[in-house]
Design a protein around this motif. Structure first.
Motif, PDB file in Angstrom:
ATOM      1  N   HIS A 112       6.469  -4.481   6.387  1.00 44.09           N
ATOM      2  CA  HIS A 112       7.789  -3.729   6.201  1.00 44.09           C
ATOM      3  C   HIS A 112       7.192  -2.236   5.627  1.00 44.09           C
ATOM      4  O   HIS A 112       6.615  -2.314   4.824  1.00 44.09           O
ATOM      5  CB  HIS A 112       8.904  -4.328   5.744  1.00 44.09           C
ATOM      6  N   ILE A 113       8.007  -1.389   6.545  1.00 44.45           N
ATOM      7  CA  ILE A 113       7.464   0.033   6.244  1.00 44.45           C
ATOM      8  C   ILE A 113       8.557   1.109   5.967  1.00 44.45           C
ATOM      9  O   ILE A 113       9.640   1.054   6.566  1.00 44.45           O
ATOM     10  CB  ILE A 113       6.518   0.849   7.334  1.00 44.45           C
ATOM     11  N   GLU A 114       8.307   1.675   4.702  1.00 40.96           N
ATOM     12  CA  GLU A 114       9.398   2.824   4.187  1.00 40.96           C
ATOM     13  C   GLU A 114       8.801   3.792   4.284  1.00 40.96           C
ATOM     14  O   GLU A 114       7.704   3.946   3.701  1.00 40.96           O
ATOM     15  CB  GLU A 114      10.240   2.513   2.980  1.00 40.96           C
ATOM     16  N   THR A 115       9.341   5.187   4.761  1.00 41.48           N
ATOM     17  CA  THR A 115       8.899   6.532   4.581  1.00 41.48           C
ATOM     18  C   THR A 115       9.634   7.325   4.209  1.00 41.48           C
ATOM     19  O   THR A 115      11.003   7.053   4.362  1.00 41.48           O
ATOM     20  CB  THR A 115       8.112   6.971   6.114  1.00 41.48           C
ATOM     21  N   LYS A 116       9.265   8.311   3.507  1.00 38.02           N
ATOM     22  CA  LYS A 116      10.077   9.611   2.984  1.00 38.02           C
ATOM     23  C   LYS A 116       9.440  10.804   3.497  1.00 38.02           C
ATOM     24  O   LYS A 116       8.145  10.769   3.223  1.00 38.02           O
ATOM     25  CB  LYS A 116      10.223   9.397   1.596  1.00 38.02           C
ATOM     26  N   PRO A 117      10.046  11.883   3.350  1.00 41.95           N
ATOM     27  CA  PRO A 117       9.270  13.377   3.758  1.00 41.95           C
ATOM     28  C   PRO A 117       9.171  13.852   2.337  1.00 41.95           C
ATOM     29  O   PRO A 117       9.958  13.564   1.690  1.00 41.95           O
ATOM     30  CB  PRO A 117      10.370  14.031   4.593  1.00 41.95           C
ATOM     31  N   THR A 118       8.118  14.783   2.408  1.00 40.57           N
ATOM     32  CA  THR A 118       7.796  15.594   1.192  1.00 40.57           C
ATOM     33  C   THR A 118       7.149  16.590   1.568  1.00 40.57           C
ATOM     34  O   THR A 118       6.732  17.003   2.577  1.00 40.57           O
ATOM     35  CB  THR A 118       7.181  14.525   0.005  1.00 40.57           C
ATOM     36  N   LYS A 119       6.764  17.458   0.435  1.00 41.41           N
ATOM     37  CA  LYS A 119       6.269  19.041   0.692  1.00 41.41           C
ATOM     38  C   LYS A 119       4.903  18.771  -0.436  1.00 41.41           C
ATOM     39  O   LYS A 119       5.150  18.655  -1.382  1.00 41.41           O
ATOM     40  CB  LYS A 119       7.169  20.059   0.549  1.00 41.41           C
ATOM     41  N   VAL A 120       4.050  19.403   0.124  1.00 39.83           N
ATOM     42  CA  VAL A 120       2.797  19.885  -0.523  1.00 39.83           C
ATOM     43  C   VAL A 120       2.178  20.976  -0.438  1.00 39.83           C
ATOM     44  O   VAL A 120       1.797  21.329   0.733  1.00 39.83           O
ATOM     45  CB  VAL A 120       1.595  18.628  -0.246  1.00 39.83           C
ATOM     46  N   ASP A 121       2.540  21.971  -1.512  1.00 42.52           N
ATOM     47  CA  ASP A 121       2.233  23.525  -1.271  1.00 42.52           C
ATOM     48  C   ASP A 121       2.916  23.949   0.137  1.00 42.52           C
ATOM     49  O   ASP A 121       2.115  24.828   0.828  1.00 42.52           O
ATOM     50  CB  ASP A 121       0.653  23.418  -0.910  1.00 42.52           C
ATOM     51  N   GLY A 142       4.217  13.208   4.500  1.00 40.92           N
ATOM     52  CA  GLY A 142       5.174  11.993   4.230  1.00 40.92           C
ATOM     53  C   GLY A 142       4.548  10.913   3.325  1.00 40.92           C
ATOM     54  O   GLY A 142       3.192  11.032   3.377  1.00 40.92           O
ATOM     55  N   VAL A 143       5.363  10.371   2.573  1.00 38.77           N
ATOM     56  CA  VAL A 143       4.992   9.029   1.982  1.00 38.77           C
ATOM     57  C   VAL A 143       5.395   7.905   2.517  1.00 38.77           C
ATOM     58  O   VAL A 143       6.226   7.667   2.985  1.00 38.77           O
ATOM     59  CB  VAL A 143       5.691   9.214   0.532  1.00 38.77           C
ATOM     60  N   LEU A 144       4.307   6.855   2.458  1.00 39.31           N
ATOM     61  CA  LEU A 144       4.460   5.723   3.230  1.00 39.31           C
ATOM     62  C   LEU A 144       4.275   4.601   2.406  1.00 39.31           C
ATOM     63  O   LEU A 144       3.428   4.667   1.658  1.00 39.31           O
ATOM     64  CB  LEU A 144       3.397   5.657   4.473  1.00 39.31           C
ATOM     65  N   ALA A 145       5.214   3.500   2.308  1.00 39.13           N
ATOM     66  CA  ALA A 145       5.011   2.267   1.451  1.00 39.13           C
ATOM     67  C   ALA A 145       4.940   1.275   2.444  1.00 39.13           C
ATOM     68  O   ALA A 145       6.105   1.050   3.184  1.00 39.13           O
ATOM     69  CB  ALA A 145       6.054   2.391   0.458  1.00 39.13           C
ATOM     70  N   THR A 146       4.310   0.121   2.381  1.00 37.93           N
ATOM     71  CA  THR A 146       4.117  -0.862   3.306  1.00 37.93           C
ATOM     72  C   THR A 146       3.898  -2.168   2.474  1.00 37.93           C
ATOM     73  O   THR A 146       3.166  -1.906   1.552  1.00 37.93           O
ATOM     74  CB  THR A 146       3.042  -0.544   4.354  1.00 37.93           C
ATOM     75  N   VAL A 159       0.876  -1.170   0.057  1.00 33.44           N
ATOM     76  CA  VAL A 159      -0.017  -0.123  -0.094  1.00 33.44           C
ATOM     77  C   VAL A 159       0.730   1.376   0.082  1.00 33.44           C
ATOM     78  O   VAL A 159       1.954   1.355   0.757  1.00 33.44           O
ATOM     79  CB  VAL A 159      -0.984  -0.056   1.301  1.00 33.44           C
ATOM     80  N   LEU A 160       0.503   2.299  -0.659  1.00 29.89           N
ATOM     81  CA  LEU A 160       1.223   3.653  -0.968  1.00 29.89           C
ATOM     82  C   LEU A 160       0.152   4.418   0.127  1.00 29.89           C
ATOM     83  O   LEU A 160      -1.068   4.556  -0.370  1.00 29.89           O
ATOM     84  CB  LEU A 160       1.332   3.987  -2.147  1.00 29.89           C
ATOM     85  N   VAL A 161       0.815   5.481   0.740  1.00 30.34           N
ATOM     86  CA  VAL A 161      -0.005   6.221   1.592  1.00 30.34           C
ATOM     87  C   VAL A 161       0.731   7.868   1.652  1.00 30.34           C
ATOM     88  O   VAL A 161       1.920   7.888   1.627  1.00 30.34           O
ATOM     89  CB  VAL A 161      -0.122   5.823   2.926  1.00 30.34           C
ATOM     90  N   LEU A 162      -0.241   8.843   1.419  1.00 27.71           N
ATOM     91  CA  LEU A 162       0.206  10.140   1.631  1.00 27.71           C
ATOM     92  C   LEU A 162      -0.543  10.692   3.081  1.00 27.71           C
ATOM     93  O   LEU A 162      -1.720  10.647   2.988  1.00 27.71           O
ATOM     94  CB  LEU A 162      -0.071  11.105   0.571  1.00 27.71           C
ATOM     95  N   THR A 179       9.276  11.365  10.129  1.00 28.95           N
ATOM     96  CA  THR A 179       9.422  11.377   8.670  1.00 28.95           C
ATOM     97  C   THR A 179       8.928  12.777   8.606  1.00 28.95           C
ATOM     98  O   THR A 179       9.536  13.413   7.752  1.00 28.95           O
ATOM     99  CB  THR A 179       8.526  10.382   8.146  1.00 28.95           C
ATOM    100  N   LEU A 180       7.840  13.266   9.135  1.00 24.97           N
ATOM    101  CA  LEU A 180       7.536  14.770   8.795  1.00 24.97           C
ATOM    102  C   LEU A 180       8.523  15.746   9.379  1.00 24.97           C
ATOM    103  O   LEU A 180       8.595  17.028   8.692  1.00 24.97           O
ATOM    104  CB  LEU A 180       6.204  15.134   9.476  1.00 24.97           C
ATOM    105  N   GLN A 181       9.591  15.435  10.001  1.00 20.31           N
ATOM    106  CA  GLN A 181      10.711  16.479  10.435  1.00 20.31           C
ATOM    107  C   GLN A 181      11.796  16.128   9.433  1.00 20.31           C
ATOM    108  O   GLN A 181      12.973  16.800   9.668  1.00 20.31           O
ATOM    109  CB  GLN A 181      11.095  15.885  11.723  1.00 20.31           C
ATOM    110  N   GLY A 182      11.658  15.478   8.353  1.00 18.93           N
ATOM    111  CA  GLY A 182      12.719  15.156   7.287  1.00 18.93           C
ATOM    112  C   GLY A 182      13.633  14.045   7.595  1.00 18.93           C
ATOM    113  O   GLY A 182      14.490  13.799   6.520  1.00 18.93           O
ATOM    114  N   ASN A 183      13.193  13.140   8.429  1.00 19.82           N
ATOM    115  CA  ASN A 183      13.845  11.891   8.349  1.00 19.82           C
ATOM    116  C   ASN A 183      13.142  10.638   7.986  1.00 19.82           C
ATOM    117  O   ASN A 183      12.346  10.149   8.237  1.00 19.82           O
ATOM    118  CB  ASN A 183      14.350  11.394   9.722  1.00 19.82           C
TER     119      ASN A 183
END
Length: 333
Positions: free
Chosen positions: A96-105, A110-114, A26-29, A78-82
């Motif tokens: 297993h979960i991987e997250t990445k920080p991102t910006k929207v407007d 955060g983007v989450l892939a599990t 699953v992909l999540v924002l 993740t929201l803090q940039g890690n």
């Protein structure tokens, strides 16, 4: 000039295809309130829930509190940039979960892939357990076969010196025991399930057979007879290891006693015993009780007990020696 719509459509289609066909996951924002703002694919592979049912809801609304507490610090980091990478157990599965920080407007998201990695983790655990068993088997072979080999060699030398055929009989008996030990150790390493070798055995007979297989010096063995169900060869290996341990600690004059319990049996000695703070770790592979052993004997005892579905507890004999109590033992027919 190409139409701008035709330039962007393939990219949008590719993104949609990626989300909808994300393998086994699953992909999540998610936003700063830990709410799901976008979810894909449309039907989630783990629960068959619709993605639209998750959008706008926070992790505390979507998951049990224990799971949400595990997720929250990772998502906030993740929201803090890690970026984060971790496993989490949920609904009897490992994800297993991987997250990445991102910006929207300009806002932190955060983007989450599990992905479901239950099978992969179970396979890895199984391989690790198998490697540990192989390591233990190598140690067990050198440990448990050493004394019978020494006894056989000693009787062979005595035969060469005296010509007494009784020594050859002892060599034959010892070599037979070596073969039995090898088979027993292989069984212990290869499987945790019992075989069809369970039979009615006499505590007295097995204990005395084990006593003859070790260097007993001037030690004394007393046995109160009792009949029970067990794999005879493995039970003898259990006795041999505990007898060897008792003599190693208690010295030449130690007394070893074997007797029945209401649903099992005990083995105790009049030696120095094992300190209380070490009793919970003595059965771990490699733990040495300090008299020159290599830390394998009590591991073998523990594995034999587990193989029979027995419980084993290390306590203290009334004079301060070690007392091993085995319970959950089936009585003989």
């Amino acid at each position: 000039m190409r139409d701008s719509t035709s330039q962007t459509s393939p990219s949008q289609s590719a993104i949609e295809a990626l989300v909808q066909n994300f393998p086994n996951g699953v992909l999540v924002l998610f936003d700063g309130d830990l709410r799901y703002r976008a979810v894909g694919p449309d039907v989630l592979p783990f629960s068959n829930a619709k993605a639209t049912e998750l959008i706008g809801r926070s992790i505390h609304e979507l998951f049990p509190e224990q799971t949400a507490r595990r997720l929250e610090p990772e998502l906030r980091a993740t929201l803090q940039g890690n970026a984060r990478s971790f496993d989490i157990e949920y609904d009897d599965r490992i994800h297993h979960i991987e997250t990445k920080p991102t910006k929207v407007d300009g806002e932190a998201y955060g983007v989450l892939a599990t992905q479901d990695v239950t099978q992969e983790r179970e396979t890895a655990d199984s391989l690790q357990e198998q490697n540990e068993r192989l390591d233990q088997f190598a140690s067990m072979v050198s440990h448990d076969l050493q004394n019978p080999l020494s006894i056989a060699t000693g009787h062979l030398q005595l035969y060469q010196e005296t010509g007494d055929p009784d020594h050859l009989t002892k060599v034959e008996e010892t070599l037979t025991r070596l073969d039995e030990l090898t088979q027993d150790l292989l069984t212990l390493v290869q499987s945790n399930e019992m075989t069809d070798t369970i039979e009615n055995v006499s505590l007295n007979a097995v204990a005395h057979d084990a006593w003859e297989m070790i260097e007993t010096r001037s030690a004394t063995l007393t046995v109160s007879d009792h009949s029970m169900k067990a794999d005879r060869g493995q039970l003898q290996a259990l006795f041999e290891n505990l007898f060897r341990n008792a003599i190693g600690h208690g010295g030449n004059e130690v007394t070893v006693r074997v007797g029945p319990l209401e649903d099992g049996f005990y083995i105790e000695d009049t030696g120095t015993g094992i300190p209380e703070e070490k009793r919970e770790t003595v059965f771990e592979h490699g733990f040495s009780t300090g008299y020159g052993g290599n830390g394998v004997g009590l591991t073998i005892v523990s594995r034999i007990a587990n193989h029979h579905s027995w419980s084993v507890e290390l306590t203290e004999e009334e004079s301060g020696g070690a007392r091993f109590e085995f319970t959950g033992v089936d009585l003989a027919d």
